[in-house]
Design an enzyme around this catalytic site. Structure first.
Site, mmCIF file in Angstrom:
data_model
loop_
_atom_site.group_PDB
_atom_site.id
_atom_site.type_symbol
_atom_site.label_atom_id
_atom_site.label_comp_id
_atom_site.label_asym_id
_atom_site.label_seq_id
_atom_site.Cartn_x
_atom_site.Cartn_y
_atom_site.Cartn_z
ATOM 1 N N ASN A 9 0.845 -1.017 -0.280
ATOM 2 C CA ASN A 9 -0.047 -0.320 0.042
ATOM 3 C C ASN A 9 0.566 1.954 -0.024
ATOM 4 O O ASN A 9 1.352 1.442 1.021
ATOM 5 C CB ASN A 9 -1.075 -0.267 1.189
ATOM 6 C CG ASN A 9 -1.994 1.692 1.166
ATOM 7 O OD1 ASN A 9 -1.695 2.056 0.504
ATOM 8 N ND2 ASN A 9 -2.266 1.448 3.277
ATOM 9 N N LYS A 11 -0.024 4.453 -0.146
ATOM 10 C CA LYS A 11 -1.060 5.316 0.400
ATOM 11 C C LYS A 11 -0.255 6.658 -0.486
ATOM 12 O O LYS A 11 -0.492 6.113 -1.992
ATOM 13 C CB LYS A 11 0.138 6.216 1.760
ATOM 14 C CG LYS A 11 -0.402 4.598 2.514
ATOM 15 C CD LYS A 11 -0.060 4.571 4.192
ATOM 16 C CE LYS A 11 -0.403 3.282 4.455
ATOM 17 N NZ LYS A 11 0.051 3.654 6.094
ATOM 18 N N HIS A 95 -9.185 1.091 4.529
ATOM 19 C CA HIS A 95 -8.271 1.443 4.948
ATOM 20 C C HIS A 95 -8.359 2.487 7.075
ATOM 21 O O HIS A 95 -9.107 3.524 6.310
ATOM 22 C CB HIS A 95 -7.324 1.612 4.595
ATOM 23 C CG HIS A 95 -6.205 1.416 5.643
ATOM 24 N ND1 HIS A 95 -5.489 3.092 5.828
ATOM 25 C CD2 HIS A 95 -5.143 0.864 4.954
ATOM 26 C CE1 HIS A 95 -3.911 2.582 6.204
ATOM 27 N NE2 HIS A 95 -3.981 1.675 5.937
ATOM 28 N N GLU A 97 -6.502 4.609 7.774
ATOM 29 C CA GLU A 97 -6.616 6.207 7.463
ATOM 30 C C GLU A 97 -7.856 6.465 7.152
ATOM 31 O O GLU A 97 -8.531 7.762 7.094
ATOM 32 C CB GLU A 97 -5.478 6.348 6.469
ATOM 33 C CG GLU A 97 -4.234 6.129 7.285
ATOM 34 C CD GLU A 97 -2.940 5.546 6.524
ATOM 35 O OE1 GLU A 97 -3.028 5.273 5.001
ATOM 36 O OE2 GLU A 97 -2.171 5.266 7.446
ATOM 37 N N GLU A 167 -5.473 -4.777 10.315
ATOM 38 C CA GLU A 167 -4.385 -3.941 11.095
ATOM 39 C C GLU A 167 -4.705 -3.100 12.367
ATOM 40 O O GLU A 167 -5.559 -2.372 12.119
ATOM 41 C CB GLU A 167 -4.095 -3.040 9.709
ATOM 42 C CG GLU A 167 -4.278 -3.624 8.406
ATOM 43 C CD GLU A 167 -3.228 -2.580 7.332
ATOM 44 O OE1 GLU A 167 -2.113 -3.083 6.482
ATOM 45 O OE2 GLU A 167 -4.220 -1.306 6.708
ATOM 46 N N GLY A 173 2.461 1.972 10.437
ATOM 47 C CA GLY A 173 3.953 3.441 10.765
ATOM 48 C C GLY A 173 4.150 3.643 12.126
ATOM 49 O O GLY A 173 5.226 4.734 11.843
ATOM 50 N N SER A 212 3.287 -2.658 10.142
ATOM 51 C CA SER A 212 4.875 -2.722 10.346
ATOM 52 C C SER A 212 5.437 -3.799 10.090
ATOM 53 O O SER A 212 6.745 -4.247 10.499
ATOM 54 C CB SER A 212 4.814 -2.199 11.799
ATOM 55 O OG SER A 212 4.978 -0.665 11.881
HETATM 56 P P1 PGA Z 1 3.461 0.093 7.661
HETATM 57 O O1 PGA Z 1 1.349 0.351 6.953
HETATM 58 O O2 PGA Z 1 3.306 -1.137 7.152
HETATM 59 O O3 PGA Z 1 3.582 1.515 6.606
HETATM 60 O O4 PGA Z 1 2.914 -0.088 9.182
HETATM 61 C C1 PGA Z 1 0.346 -0.855 6.769
HETATM 62 C C2 PGA Z 1 -0.484 -0.251 5.975
HETATM 63 O O5 PGA Z 1 -1.245 1.157 6.299
HETATM 64 O O6 PGA Z 1 -1.768 -0.646 5.090
#
Ligand code: PGA
Length: 249
Positions: A9, A11, A95, A97, A167, A173, A212
């Site tokens: 992803n 983003k 997601h 976010e 997640e 992140g 992560s």
């Molecule tokens: P990250 O993000 O691997 O940077 O923690 C995962 C995600 O948001 O799908």
């Protein structure tokens, strides 16, 4: 029986040119890899150029979001058919976010999933608890509600076309991965809830972990029974680290 999925992803990173450059560097690194479905989710304008650069490689493309209507007066939105026409076969839905910054709720997430399936896209439905919810002992209540509402009215026959991604928001992140035990615990719980809703079809649904994921923790996660792949954010931005995750075996 469940083919693992490793999805990146991106983003809000990578222009069209940067996406094509990624493909050029990445494909030789994963040439010869088999038995894993690889997916990349770039921003909307990079879907078509990335799909072109990946053409014939077997690496799939996803959108990071989709609208639930086929078309209409929805300024700024993109329909499932448009995403598909641009070359994507998957779309990320719900997601954290999107839930956090763009007010997506279980109902819109469900409408998006159903619209994606109707258009022939594979939805990657994301769910997961926040740190406050985990600390309050609400993890299982939260993910169970997100699952139940997210897949509402999706019949068992369509279950194999749905990918789920657990997640935990506190792991995204932050560099704080859930331990393989923590992830497996929630995955096993979700598999059991899916079985109540979808019956035997639940056994074939891929359940990814996200938060992560890095080259050095993927193997331990993938060794767990109910972890069928990963949704990778930060570590999918470099061809080298994403290729190392794809080659977790
Ligand atoms: P990250 O993000 O691997 O940077 O923690 C995962 C995600 O948001 O799908």
């Amino acid at each position: 029986m469940r083919v693992p999925v490793i999805a990146g992803n991106w983003k809000m990173f990578k222009t069209a040119g940067e996406s094509a450059a990624f493909a050029k560097a990445f494909l030789p690194l994963v040439a010869g890899v088999s038995g894993v479905e690889i997916v990349l989710a770039p921003p909307f304008p990079s879907i078509a150029p990335l799909a072109a650069a990946l053409s014939g490689s077997g690496v799939g493309v996803a959108s990071q979001n989709v609208h639930f209507a086929a078309e209409g007066a929805y300024t700024g939105e993109v329909s499932p058919a448009m995403v598909k026409d641009a070359g994507a076969a998957y779309c990320i839905v719900g997601h954290s976010e999107r839930r956090q910054y763009f007010a997506e709720d279980d109902e819109s997430v469900n409408r998006k999933c159903r619209a994606a399936l109707a258009a022939g896209l594979t939805p990657i439905l994301c769910l997961g608890e926040t740190l406050a919810e985990r600390e309050a002992g609400k993890t299982f209540d939260v993910v169970s509600r997100q699952l139940r509402e997210g897949i509402r009215e999706i019949p068992p026959a369509q279950a194999p076309k749905v990918i789920l991604a657990y997640e935990p928001v506190w792991a995204i992140g932050t560099g704080k991965t859930a331990t393989p035990d923590q992830a497996q615990e929630v995955h096993a719980f979700l598999r059991a809830r899916m079985r109540e809703i979808w019956g035997d079809a639940a056994a074939g649904v891929r359940l990814l972990y996200g938060g992560s994921v890095k080259p050095d923790n993927i193997a331990d996660l993938m060794a767990r029974e109910d972890i069928d792949g990963a949704l990778v954010g930060g570590a999918s931005l470099s061809p080298d680290s994403f290729a190392r995750i794809v080659k977790f075996k």
